[in-house]
Design a protein around this motif. Sequence first.
Motif, mmCIF file in Angstrom:
data_model
loop_
_atom_site.group_PDB
_atom_site.id
_atom_site.type_symbol
_atom_site.label_atom_id
_atom_site.label_comp_id
_atom_site.label_asym_id
_atom_site.label_seq_id
_atom_site.Cartn_x
_atom_site.Cartn_y
_atom_site.Cartn_z
ATOM 1 N N ILE A 276 0.851 -1.193 0.000
ATOM 2 C CA ILE A 276 0.000 0.000 0.000
ATOM 3 C C ILE A 276 0.888 1.244 0.000
ATOM 4 C CG2 ILE A 276 -1.534 1.429 1.436
ATOM 5 C CD1 ILE A 276 -3.071 -1.030 2.181
ATOM 6 N N VAL A 277 0.498 2.215 -0.801
ATOM 7 C CA VAL A 277 1.098 3.554 -0.768
ATOM 8 C C VAL A 277 -0.017 4.514 -0.398
ATOM 9 C CG1 VAL A 277 2.360 5.317 -2.047
ATOM 10 C CG2 VAL A 277 2.671 2.886 -2.627
ATOM 11 N N LEU A 278 0.231 5.392 0.566
ATOM 12 C CA LEU A 278 -0.819 6.327 0.979
ATOM 13 C C LEU A 278 -0.224 7.678 1.346
ATOM 14 C CD1 LEU A 278 -0.515 6.312 4.304
ATOM 15 C CD2 LEU A 278 -1.867 4.253 4.132
ATOM 16 N N GLY A 279 -1.092 8.685 1.338
ATOM 17 C CA GLY A 279 -0.649 10.023 1.686
ATOM 18 C C GLY A 279 -1.813 10.990 1.691
ATOM 19 N N PRO A 280 -1.688 12.111 2.383
ATOM 20 C CA PRO A 280 -2.732 13.133 2.371
ATOM 21 C C PRO A 280 -3.014 13.598 0.953
ATOM 22 C CG PRO A 280 -1.090 13.627 4.063
ATOM 23 C CD PRO A 280 -0.534 12.521 3.220
ATOM 24 N N TRP A 281 -4.293 13.790 0.639
ATOM 25 C CA TRP A 281 -4.688 14.231 -0.697
ATOM 26 C C TRP A 281 -4.715 15.761 -0.763
ATOM 27 C CZ3 TRP A 281 -5.362 12.694 -5.518
ATOM 28 C CH2 TRP A 281 -6.131 13.499 -6.369
ATOM 29 N N PRO A 282 -4.211 16.385 -1.832
ATOM 30 C CA PRO A 282 -3.551 15.781 -2.993
ATOM 31 C C PRO A 282 -2.061 15.546 -2.767
ATOM 32 C CG PRO A 282 -3.796 18.132 -3.332
ATOM 33 C CD PRO A 282 -4.470 17.826 -2.032
ATOM 34 N N ASN A 283 -1.520 16.173 -1.715
ATOM 35 C CA ASN A 283 -0.120 15.947 -1.367
ATOM 36 C C ASN A 283 0.097 16.410 0.072
ATOM 37 O OD1 ASN A 283 0.533 18.889 -1.475
ATOM 38 N ND2 ASN A 283 0.231 18.604 -3.691
ATOM 39 N N MET A 284 1.271 16.109 0.598
ATOM 40 C CA MET A 284 1.556 16.414 1.996
ATOM 41 C C MET A 284 1.549 17.921 2.265
ATOM 42 S SD MET A 284 2.331 14.573 4.791
ATOM 43 C CE MET A 284 3.260 13.103 4.327
ATOM 44 N N ALA A 285 2.074 18.694 1.347
ATOM 45 C CA ALA A 285 2.171 20.138 1.565
ATOM 46 C C ALA A 285 0.803 20.796 1.632
ATOM 47 C CB ALA A 285 3.008 20.778 0.456
ATOM 48 N N ALA A 286 -0.126 20.334 0.807
ATOM 49 C CA ALA A 286 -1.454 20.948 0.744
ATOM 50 C C ALA A 286 -2.389 20.445 1.831
ATOM 51 C CB ALA A 286 -2.081 20.678 -0.633
ATOM 52 N N ASN A 287 -2.060 19.336 2.469
ATOM 53 C CA ASN A 287 -2.960 18.732 3.469
ATOM 54 C C ASN A 287 -2.129 18.203 4.636
ATOM 55 O OD1 ASN A 287 -5.266 17.774 4.694
ATOM 56 N ND2 ASN A 287 -5.716 16.217 3.146
ATOM 57 N N HIS A 288 -1.336 19.102 5.198
ATOM 58 C CA HIS A 288 -0.369 18.711 6.227
ATOM 59 C C HIS A 288 -1.043 18.234 7.513
ATOM 60 C CE1 HIS A 288 3.762 18.570 7.650
ATOM 61 N NE2 HIS A 288 3.375 19.116 8.786
ATOM 62 N N GLY A 289 -2.305 18.619 7.727
ATOM 63 C CA GLY A 289 -2.995 18.242 8.957
ATOM 64 C C GLY A 289 -3.193 16.749 9.122
ATOM 65 N N LEU A 290 -3.121 15.997 8.027
ATOM 66 C CA LEU A 290 -3.310 14.546 8.100
ATOM 67 C C LEU A 290 -1.994 13.778 8.186
ATOM 68 C CD1 LEU A 290 -6.269 13.878 5.634
ATOM 69 C CD2 LEU A 290 -6.229 13.447 8.088
ATOM 70 N N LYS A 291 -0.890 14.488 8.288
ATOM 71 C CA LYS A 291 0.424 13.836 8.287
ATOM 72 C C LYS A 291 0.553 12.813 9.411
ATOM 73 C CE LYS A 291 5.406 14.933 8.400
ATOM 74 N NZ LYS A 291 5.774 14.225 9.635
ATOM 75 N N THR A 292 0.151 13.186 10.608
ATOM 76 C CA THR A 292 0.296 12.293 11.745
ATOM 77 C C THR A 292 -0.574 11.057 11.583
ATOM 78 O OG1 THR A 292 0.797 14.133 13.237
ATOM 79 C CG2 THR A 292 0.087 12.086 14.247
ATOM 80 N N MET A 293 -1.819 11.247 11.159
ATOM 81 C CA MET A 293 -2.705 10.120 10.962
ATOM 82 C C MET A 293 -2.174 9.168 9.892
ATOM 83 S SD MET A 293 -5.236 8.143 11.413
ATOM 84 C CE MET A 293 -6.346 8.949 12.575
ATOM 85 N N VAL A 294 -1.678 9.728 8.815
ATOM 86 C CA VAL A 294 -1.139 8.903 7.730
ATOM 87 C C VAL A 294 0.068 8.101 8.214
ATOM 88 C CG1 VAL A 294 0.121 9.053 5.541
ATOM 89 C CG2 VAL A 294 -2.033 10.273 5.821
ATOM 90 N N GLU A 295 0.930 8.722 8.960
ATOM 91 C CA GLU A 295 2.100 8.016 9.486
ATOM 92 C C GLU A 295 1.687 6.920 10.460
ATOM 93 O OE1 GLU A 295 4.379 11.245 11.041
ATOM 94 O OE2 GLU A 295 5.379 11.659 9.119
ATOM 95 N N ASN A 296 0.652 7.203 11.268
ATOM 96 C CA ASN A 296 0.151 6.187 12.190
ATOM 97 C C ASN A 296 -0.448 5.009 11.423
ATOM 98 O OD1 ASN A 296 -0.478 5.198 14.827
ATOM 99 N ND2 ASN A 296 -2.599 5.824 14.543
ATOM 100 N N LEU A 297 -1.208 5.322 10.383
ATOM 101 C CA LEU A 297 -1.780 4.263 9.551
ATOM 102 C C LEU A 297 -0.676 3.386 8.965
ATOM 103 C CD1 LEU A 297 -4.636 5.773 7.321
ATOM 104 C CD2 LEU A 297 -4.799 3.801 8.848
ATOM 105 N N ALA A 298 0.356 4.016 8.438
ATOM 106 C CA ALA A 298 1.451 3.255 7.849
ATOM 107 C C ALA A 298 2.117 2.356 8.884
ATOM 108 C CB ALA A 298 2.475 4.207 7.225
ATOM 109 N N ASP A 299 2.317 2.871 10.100
ATOM 110 C CA ASP A 299 2.898 2.062 11.176
ATOM 111 C C ASP A 299 2.046 0.824 11.447
ATOM 112 O OD1 ASP A 299 4.985 3.813 11.514
ATOM 113 O OD2 ASP A 299 4.109 4.829 13.262
ATOM 114 N N VAL A 300 0.746 1.041 11.591
ATOM 115 C CA VAL A 300 -0.163 -0.060 11.913
ATOM 116 C C VAL A 300 -0.232 -1.060 10.766
ATOM 117 C CG1 VAL A 300 -2.585 -0.643 12.356
ATOM 118 C CG2 VAL A 300 -1.530 1.284 13.549
ATOM 119 N N PHE A 301 -0.306 -0.568 9.538
ATOM 120 C CA PHE A 301 -0.356 -1.466 8.385
ATOM 121 C C PHE A 301 0.917 -2.314 8.301
ATOM 122 C CE2 PHE A 301 -3.632 0.669 5.362
ATOM 123 C CZ PHE A 301 -4.553 0.708 6.400
ATOM 124 N N ASN A 302 2.060 -1.679 8.464
ATOM 125 C CA ASN A 302 3.321 -2.421 8.391
ATOM 126 C C ASN A 302 3.411 -3.489 9.480
ATOM 127 O OD1 ASN A 302 5.066 -1.477 6.168
ATOM 128 N ND2 ASN A 302 4.906 0.522 7.145
#
Length: 318
Positions: free
Chosen positions: A160-186
């Motif tokens: 899986i590849v994931l990230g805030p839409w449309p990119n990290m710079a434009a939607n930085h508020g979801l950075k922590t959640m996305v990183e947490n999701l990646a941790d849990v998925f891995n």
Amino acid sequence: METRRDNKPLRLLFVGAGGVGAYYAARLIESGNSVVLVARGSHLKAMQSQGLLVNHDHFSFSNSVCAVDETTLKSQYQCGDFDVLVLCLKSQDTTSWLDSNKSWLSEGCTPVLSLQNGVENEGVVGTALGVHRVIGGLAVRIGAHIVAPGCIEAEGLGQIVLGPWPNMAANHGLKTMVENLADVFNKSGIPTRVAVDIQYELWKKLLVNNGVNPLSALTRKETGFLTKHPGYKQVVYAAMQEVAAVAVADGVVLTQSDVDEMFRLICEFDSIKTSMLVDLEKGRPLELDAISGSVLRRAQTLGIATPVTVLIHSVLTS
């Protein structure tokens, strides 16, 4: 919006518990996360009465699961009961699902992760709920299908590849959640990486999808046959080049190196039946609009010729 980075088990809702959704859900359940699956028909009844069975070369799952229909979901759960909503619906069902669940979704601020084909689902979700709630994602190197109600056969690495839409710079508020999701998925055995620019990653996947999905449905051949056949191999590559030509309509630049990289990857993948071929065999609607249709719409806007995509799309829709 509240975000989490505490490594605690997540509460996830999987909307669309077909092959791909059920496989990932099983991985997450096995590692201790709380998962509710939304399904329908005989597949739902089988999961409710017998549990979920998933067979994969490196993973097996046979256990009871929490599976509900949409009516039960809205009567027994609130949107805020979940940390993330994971959409694994067919792309043609995205708008109708958002419309039918508009009130339920508006009662919370839970982020929505799209694991769907195409490059347009995230925009649709963002228009309905706000971009601040949208996580883009793509499933890579996985073939997973319902072979009987409640029974899934899966193959491939299932990345899986994931990230805030449309990119990290434009939607930085979801950075922590996305990183947490990646941790849990891995930690659940799902190889996952966070993308700085998920829109670019989705377009790179569309290179592959447009290259092999419609052609596999047209020829009724698996990906390995298409990429090894001297004639079809050229068609696959040409269809991928047409995707790169129209990506600029979304402000995405796909280089010749991107095309060549993804072409090499699809040639190296284990041969699988594409989801579009499986849908054709089962008499289900094809995701043509989300794949070749999205290419053709942008080609028309830009005035670019895409003869390979036009031909395959036209034959499949005629």
